[in-house]
Enzyme design. Sequence first.
Site, PDB file in Angstrom:
ATOM      1  N   TYR A 176       0.847  -1.273   0.075  1.00 43.18           N
ATOM      2  CA  TYR A 176       0.046   0.033  -0.006  1.00 43.18           C
ATOM      3  C   TYR A 176       0.798   1.224  -0.080  1.00 43.18           C
ATOM      4  O   TYR A 176       1.850   1.502   0.634  1.00 43.18           O
ATOM      5  CB  TYR A 176      -0.917  -0.134   1.371  1.00 43.18           C
TER       6      TYR A 176
ATOM      7  N   ASP B 285       9.268   4.256   0.196  1.00 41.00           N
ATOM      8  CA  ASP B 285       8.092   4.763   1.140  1.00 41.00           C
ATOM      9  C   ASP B 285       8.279   4.319   2.508  1.00 41.00           C
ATOM     10  O   ASP B 285       8.596   3.256   2.917  1.00 41.00           O
ATOM     11  CB  ASP B 285       7.022   3.869   0.280  1.00 41.00           C
TER      12      ASP B 285
ATOM     13  N   LYS C 134       3.132  10.913   8.339  1.00 39.98           N
ATOM     14  CA  LYS C 134       2.539  10.266   9.455  1.00 39.98           C
ATOM     15  C   LYS C 134       3.305  11.072  10.583  1.00 39.98           C
ATOM     16  O   LYS C 134       3.020  12.027  11.156  1.00 39.98           O
ATOM     17  CB  LYS C 134       2.901   8.619   9.538  1.00 39.98           C
TER      18      LYS C 134
END
Length: 444
Positions: free
Chosen positions: A153, A255, A282
């Site tokens: 993801y 990522d 985040k």
Amino acid sequence: MAERIGSQVGGQRSEAQSAALYARARQWIPDGVSRATLLRRPNPIYVDHGEGAWVTDVDGNRYLDCNNNFTSLIMGHADPAIAQAVSAQMERGSAFALACDIEIELASLLCARVESFELIRFCNSGTEAVMGALKAARAFTGRPNVIKVEGAYHGTYDHAEASLASDPTNWGDAAAPATVPFASGTPDSVIEEVGIIHFNDAAGARAAIERQGDRLAAVLLDVMPSQVGLPVIEPEFIAAVREATREVGALLVLDEVISFRLGYSGAQTLLGIDPDITAVAKIIGGGFPVGGVAGREGPMSTFARVGGARAKVPSGGTFTANPITMAAGYATMKQLDHAAFARLDDMGEAVRNGLRSAISKTGVDWQVTGRGSLFKVHPHTRHIRNYRDAHLSSDEAAELEQFEHAMQAGGVYLSGGGFGCLSLATTDDDIAHLLAAATAALPS
């Protein structure tokens, strides 16, 4: 220890107010929520407030938060230093169409921590960070194609979410995984422009990279993808991807939206990876919307104007690098010293070992994976190297959902798929509560 309303393992809980709010929400919001990840049967849980490692819902139930807004709240809820920084900035204003010096402070802090971060450009989410990273890779190389890992993801960009939820009916041969569009209406061109590889398949990755050759802009890689099961990444796989991308002139885009919480300088330093570009988000926003594209000066120069001409990759956004997010992010990252990450490592290991002990005592054929402050429970014992190993049968998925419901009833709030994370607000008593809830929730 303070009384925890509704947090007793196996205690009775009411969700009447959450159910009523969900019924009302569905009158105006498709599916009742704007984030599909909040949906759980029979209704989403509506929060009243959070404090430290705990959240309290509108019905008065308390949960140890092992979701932490999908790993973004590394300091827990309502952290005093973050609250003070945000409050001070609010008195000066929340957003401006002018530059703010706090952006420079956060940028310099992050670039000082990570060797590959020569420059950084902020945005508003992990999805935007991945999009920006891929656009920069395409602009820098002049090539259109990308390769990503099956099941990984990377946000909601068409190219980044290809083969996110492929299954045995469409994922193709093991030797040649298919590119499967995720959202309905995805352009057919995605199939031609995105190649799919297996996690930890060094030979397959090298072959795919060589096959794309001078059409390949970048390989997009998460070193510990949650949807793939939080497997251990194999050094041979890392080496093959890094060497092969350099050989064909493509970039390695990491990522680290989630994995940046694994260490003081992110997972790339722990694993000895030298990426060209990294997407982060985040934890660097301190609980506010944030993203960042960081990397070597060459590819990062695509975001800069040269001689007054438009940048190769123009980027902006009304709330990009807003001072509230930058202040919260700076207050967070200043607290995350080496001792903080050591504490997160110790807590994560205690949770994983405790879960393994509970599984062993219960006698079920389950397992636990993870690293640092991340953990994931699997209702099987298959060795997990890639997405197909971790993919659940319908019976396994049902078993895991029952476990998650039981954990919620026992006062522990997980992400979906048996995935959880810890914040620095977590105490040893909280860990004991988590493990007691898990012991009661495991199938007998």
